[in-house]
Design a protein around this motif. Structure first.
Motif, PDB file in Angstrom:
ATOM      1  N   LEU A 305     -15.114 -63.371-168.264  1.00 26.78           N
ATOM      2  CA  LEU A 305     -14.767 -63.322-169.610  1.00 26.78           C
ATOM      3  C   LEU A 305     -13.654 -62.461-170.204  1.00 26.78           C
ATOM      4  N   PRO A 306     -12.585 -62.856-170.609  1.00 27.16           N
ATOM      5  CA  PRO A 306     -11.397 -62.125-171.073  1.00 27.16           C
ATOM      6  C   PRO A 306     -11.904 -61.582-172.150  1.00 27.16           C
ATOM      7  N   GLY A 307     -11.263 -59.982-172.160  1.00 32.52           N
ATOM      8  CA  GLY A 307     -11.303 -59.193-173.325  1.00 32.52           C
ATOM      9  C   GLY A 307     -10.469 -59.505-174.580  1.00 32.52           C
ATOM     10  N   SER A 308     -10.776 -58.887-175.769  1.00 33.45           N
ATOM     11  CA  SER A 308     -10.091 -59.477-176.839  1.00 33.45           C
ATOM     12  C   SER A 308      -8.877 -58.482-177.280  1.00 33.45           C
ATOM     13  N   LEU A 312      -6.546 -53.142-173.764  1.00 36.27           N
ATOM     14  CA  LEU A 312      -7.681 -53.023-173.021  1.00 36.27           C
ATOM     15  C   LEU A 312      -7.904 -53.966-172.085  1.00 36.27           C
ATOM     16  N   ARG A 313      -7.494 -55.302-172.314  1.00 34.43           N
ATOM     17  CA  ARG A 313      -8.324 -56.392-171.705  1.00 34.43           C
ATOM     18  C   ARG A 313      -8.083 -56.550-170.163  1.00 34.43           C
ATOM     19  N   ASN A 314      -6.950 -55.777-169.591  1.00 33.06           N
ATOM     20  CA  ASN A 314      -6.656 -55.848-168.220  1.00 33.06           C
ATOM     21  C   ASN A 314      -7.555 -54.674-167.560  1.00 33.06           C
ATOM     22  N   GLN A 315      -8.482 -54.091-168.335  1.00 35.82           N
ATOM     23  CA  GLN A 315      -9.607 -53.336-167.684  1.00 35.82           C
ATOM     24  C   GLN A 315     -10.889 -54.206-167.597  1.00 35.82           C
ATOM     25  N   VAL A 316     -11.839 -53.912-166.573  1.00 38.37           N
ATOM     26  CA  VAL A 316     -12.840 -54.694-166.259  1.00 38.37           C
ATOM     27  C   VAL A 316     -14.050 -54.080-165.874  1.00 38.37           C
ATOM     28  N   ILE A 317     -15.087 -54.726-166.192  1.00 35.97           N
ATOM     29  CA  ILE A 317     -16.403 -54.407-166.204  1.00 35.97           C
ATOM     30  C   ILE A 317     -17.103 -55.226-165.180  1.00 35.97           C
ATOM     31  N   VAL A 318     -17.464 -55.059-164.108  1.00 33.53           N
ATOM     32  CA  VAL A 318     -18.216 -56.014-163.134  1.00 33.53           C
ATOM     33  C   VAL A 318     -19.705 -55.925-163.509  1.00 33.53           C
ATOM     34  N   ARG A 372     -12.664 -55.253-173.577  1.00 29.53           N
ATOM     35  CA  ARG A 372     -12.288 -55.284-172.260  1.00 29.53           C
ATOM     36  C   ARG A 372     -12.891 -56.415-171.739  1.00 29.53           C
ATOM     37  N   SER A 373     -12.277 -56.955-170.415  1.00 31.14           N
ATOM     38  CA  SER A 373     -13.022 -58.167-169.756  1.00 31.14           C
ATOM     39  C   SER A 373     -14.008 -57.662-168.737  1.00 31.14           C
ATOM     40  N   LEU A 374     -15.005 -59.148-168.758  1.00 34.79           N
ATOM     41  CA  LEU A 374     -16.196 -58.616-168.065  1.00 34.79           C
ATOM     42  C   LEU A 374     -15.991 -59.826-166.757  1.00 34.79           C
ATOM     43  N   LEU A 375     -16.445 -59.160-165.613  1.00 30.73           N
ATOM     44  CA  LEU A 375     -16.349 -60.105-164.535  1.00 30.73           C
ATOM     45  C   LEU A 375     -17.724 -60.228-164.296  1.00 30.73           C
ATOM     46  N   PHE A 376     -18.529 -61.426-163.978  1.00 31.34           N
ATOM     47  CA  PHE A 376     -19.859 -61.636-163.424  1.00 31.34           C
ATOM     48  C   PHE A 376     -19.934 -62.363-161.896  1.00 31.34           C
ATOM     49  N   PRO A 399      -7.696 -56.630-159.753  1.00 27.26           N
ATOM     50  CA  PRO A 399      -7.612 -55.255-159.106  1.00 27.26           C
ATOM     51  C   PRO A 399      -8.686 -54.119-159.282  1.00 27.26           C
ATOM     52  N   LEU A 400      -8.843 -53.578-158.218  1.00 27.40           N
ATOM     53  CA  LEU A 400      -9.894 -52.494-158.368  1.00 27.40           C
ATOM     54  C   LEU A 400      -9.742 -51.409-158.938  1.00 27.40           C
ATOM     55  N   ASP A 401      -8.432 -51.175-159.173  1.00 28.67           N
ATOM     56  CA  ASP A 401      -7.903 -49.859-159.857  1.00 28.67           C
ATOM     57  C   ASP A 401      -8.018 -49.936-161.458  1.00 28.67           C
ATOM     58  N   ARG A 402      -8.297 -51.476-161.715  1.00 33.89           N
ATOM     59  CA  ARG A 402      -8.610 -51.615-163.129  1.00 33.89           C
ATOM     60  C   ARG A 402      -9.997 -52.025-163.461  1.00 33.89           C
ATOM     61  N   THR A 403     -10.606 -51.830-162.362  1.00 33.74           N
ATOM     62  CA  THR A 403     -12.275 -52.271-162.510  1.00 33.74           C
ATOM     63  C   THR A 403     -13.124 -50.752-163.007  1.00 33.74           C
ATOM     64  N   ILE A 404     -13.359 -50.663-163.952  1.00 34.67           N
ATOM     65  CA  ILE A 404     -13.816 -49.245-164.735  1.00 34.67           C
ATOM     66  C   ILE A 404     -15.167 -48.997-164.443  1.00 34.67           C
ATOM     67  N   ALA A 405     -16.091 -50.147-163.930  1.00 40.04           N
ATOM     68  CA  ALA A 405     -17.502 -49.758-163.627  1.00 40.04           C
ATOM     69  C   ALA A 405     -18.116 -51.077-163.186  1.00 40.04           C
ATOM     70  N   MET A 406     -19.119 -50.686-162.424  1.00 35.74           N
ATOM     71  CA  MET A 406     -19.984 -52.145-161.786  1.00 35.74           C
ATOM     72  C   MET A 406     -21.281 -51.693-161.874  1.00 35.74           C
ATOM     73  N   LEU A 407     -22.007 -52.600-162.601  1.00 39.52           N
ATOM     74  CA  LEU A 407     -23.396 -52.473-163.000  1.00 39.52           C
ATOM     75  C   LEU A 407     -24.160 -53.703-162.121  1.00 39.52           C
ATOM     76  N   ASN A 408     -24.995 -53.288-161.363  1.00 42.27           N
ATOM     77  CA  ASN A 408     -25.781 -54.016-160.337  1.00 42.27           C
ATOM     78  C   ASN A 408     -27.259 -54.228-160.881  1.00 42.27           C
ATOM     79  N   LEU A 409     -27.633 -55.541-160.555  1.00 42.82           N
ATOM     80  CA  LEU A 409     -29.176 -55.940-161.045  1.00 42.82           C
ATOM     81  C   LEU A 409     -29.825 -56.495-159.577  1.00 42.82           C
TER      82      LEU A 409
END
Length: 626
Positions: A305-308, A312-318, A372-376, A399-409
């Protein structure tokens, strides 16, 4: 902290808005943005979530075992839900493929023959069966009886004392001495690690044996059934042929030399006396084992899901959850009597996967809601050792250097007594206050852990220095059993979990600064709610390494070395591959576990690691677990 002081998002220091108008304005902007991120066109639906859980844990999907056609069906379903929600594919599709060993099959060349005049051949599946972790090979070897096949210096017991079994096929009793004696030095009636078949096999190999023939011990186990092939997990590179042989077969061998398994076991159990011996050299076995480790193509399912916000859209929350389970329970079932039945995996982890899809629908409901962008990512191979997430962090689609956090369920569907476990809060300074603030609306009793490690997919990201959070509703009696079914899920409570996760994502998205990863100084404890990642957990000696579960090369690769640990003090580094421990070869994590557990705190142990193409030697003074 007073009720008038609010922790700045992603910053552990408290701020008091009434004293600082500029901070008050900044906080107001953050909360407005966070609220906007949580007001999409869709909302969390407990009904829809439960429908997804029902499908994923249905008989139709047969437990979603890794490498099964049913896991592929689950992947197709998840990808279709991502597509319907409005997520975009990454790299041309919704799948990230990778390969893995997912099991083993018996080949066509298995045989066991007692050489003599005449030779005596035995029947596969009736008289003997190879174990799943046996090497394939063809050996002719003389026989040795080595009691229970145990070396336990902590109990002053060693079946291999005074006997040379190099080049021999060793006959080993199952279980351990005095197992029905409450006063046994082997922890009374409790089973110790020495009873494990993998431990017996590693010990036999380390003493020079070329094969191990297991036999059911007669005193406490009258049933002489063979183990089922696939029912006992172990390494894929043991370095030893292992078969389970019917007791009546071995008793006939013993009759030829006027010995009895029952009498030998009685003597050992009476006073732990040494009863090991070499059989006459003319008693030899020819053993062919043909165990074929099954490779399969697995795949992570990924939606974007690309950010708007252009800045900041090149940063990713996984956001992640594993979608595989145990299939029919051939590996890791905690109901060994029900192997072959569908292990439904409703909580583990249809609950987290359904939650991931529900969050995708929630956030994709308004294309402008996130900056920011979201990656599921739905991970495969988690039950085999975090393989899907380990593959992703080594070959990331973004890129992991642009992955700012990972939330695991992982296992979020059975909240009990309003308690929710959240791990990883120490991996970024602002995580704990952020969760406490957002939980004001959710009302859970939160049980925090600072650690970013544990037995789930967030660990792969943490070792790459990505801040992580792990949401988990707790273990229960149905864990890894066929009885983990959808009827026991708690949809209303799980909807509250997902709403909390969504608010946390909203806060991370709204913050002006990305969260900073920090190394957590781990406590050396014997267990955690999510498990312990280090070989040797739960026992006295402490080494201080984190194994790389995604690494399949020979040896044990360190994903990380804990700061201040014995391994770190000895100069060992992340990326090193342990190949020797105390003079013994280390082929895999099973070897390392076995060798480490045989040591004591304060022992000084020589080790050899590969660092690049060089061997590095060090001496590690083991610590003590707290």
């Amino acid at each position: 902290m007073s009720k008038n002081c609010i922790a700045e998002p992603l910053d552990a220091r408290p701020y008091c808005p009434r004293k600082t108008p500029r901070v008050r304005l900044k906080l107001l902007v953050v909360f407005i943005l966070a609220f906007a991120a949580l007001a999409p066109g869709a909302s969390v639906s407990s009904v829809r979530w439960l429908a997804d859980v029902k499908y994923l844990s249905s008989d139709q999907l047969k437990g979603r075992g890794d490498g099964s056609p049913e896991l592929d069906q689950a992947a197709d379903y998840i990808a279709e839900q991502f597509r319907k929600a409005g997520l975009e594919p990454v790299g041309g599709g919704y799948f990230q493929p990778f390969g893995a060993v997912v099991g083993a099959d018996l080949g066509t060349q298995n045989s066991l023959v007692l050489l003599g005049s005449p030779d005596r051949s035995y029947r596969l599946n009736q008289d003997f069966i190879p174990l799943t972790f046996s090497d394939s090979g063809d050996q002719t070897a003389p026989l040795a009886f080595v009691g229970y096949g145990i070396t336990a210096p902590e109990y002053q017991y060693d079946d291999y004392a005074g006997i040379d079994v190099h080049g021999k096929a060793v006959i080993v009793l199952r279980h351990e001495p005095q197992e029905d004696d409450a006063n046994s030095v082997f922890r009374g009636k409790e089973t110790t690690r020495h009873a494990a078949l993998v431990s017996k096999a590693i010990n036999a190999r380390n003493h020079g044996a070329v094969a191990m023939l297991l036999v059911n011990d007669p005193l406490n186990h009258s049933d002489d059934r063979l183990v089922s092939f696939g029912g006992i997990q172990g390494p894929t590179d043991l370095g030893l042929q292992v078969v389970h042989v019917k007791r009546e077969v071995v008793e006939k061998w013993m009759d030829q030399i006027s010995r009895s398994l029952r009498e030998l076991q009685k003597t050992i159990d009476r006073d732990l006396s040494h009863q090991s011996f070499l059989l006459p050299s003319d008693l030899q076995v020819k053993m062919v084992t043909d165990v074929r480790h099954r490779q399969a193509a697995l795949k992570n399912v990924v939606g974007y899901l690309p950010g708007s916000d252009p800045a900041l859209r090149n940063q990713v929350i996984v956001l992640g959850a594993h979608y595989d389970h145990l299939g029919l329970g051939e590996y890791d079932s905690l109901a060994p009597g029900q192997v072959g039945q569908i292990h439904h995996g409703a909580d583990d982890n249809a609950s987290g996967t359904a939650g991931l899809m529900e969050l995708a629908r929630l956030f994709a409901g308004d294309e402008h809601q996130v900056r920011r962008s979201l990656l599921f990512i739905a991970f495969a191979g988690e039950e085999l050792g975090l393989l899907g997430s380990a593959h992703y962090v080594e070959d990331p689609l973004l890129p992991l250097d642009r992955t700012i956090a990972m939330l695991n369920l992982d296992m979020i569907g059975r909240v009990n007594k309003n308690k929710l476990y959240v791990g990883g809060v120490g991996t970024s300074p602002g995580f704990r206050p952020l969760l406490e603030e957002e939980n004001d609306g959710a009302g859970f009793q939160l049980d925090f852990s600072d650690s970013g490690y544990g037995a789930s997919d967030h660990m792969s990201f943490n070792r790459k220095q990505v801040p992580v959070l792990f949401f988990f509703s707790g273990l229960h009696p149905d864990y890894h059993k066929p009885s983990d079914t959808w009827e026991k899920q708690r949809p209303e409570e799980t909807a509250r979990v997902l709403e909390l996760v969504a608010r946390v994502v909203g806060r991370l998205d709204a913050a002006e600064e990305r969260p900073q990863w920090v190394a957590v100084r781990e406590r050396r404890r014997s267990s955690t709610p999510a498990g312990d990642e280090e070989a040797g957990q739960g026992y006295g000696p402490y080494f201080g390494s984190i194994p790389d579960f995604g690494e399949t090369a020979k040896g044990v690769k360190f994903a990380d070395v804990r700061e201040g640990s014995p391994a770190a003090k000895a100069g060992l580094l992340a990326g090193d591959i342990l190949i020797q421990f105390d003079g013994k070869e280390v082929r895999n994590l099973y070897d390392f576990t076995y060798l480490l557990r045989a040591k004591n705190p304060d022992d000084e142990v020589p080790v050899v690691v590969l660092r690049g193409d060089k061997e590095v030697r060090a001496v590690v003074k083991l610590g003590r677990r707290e």
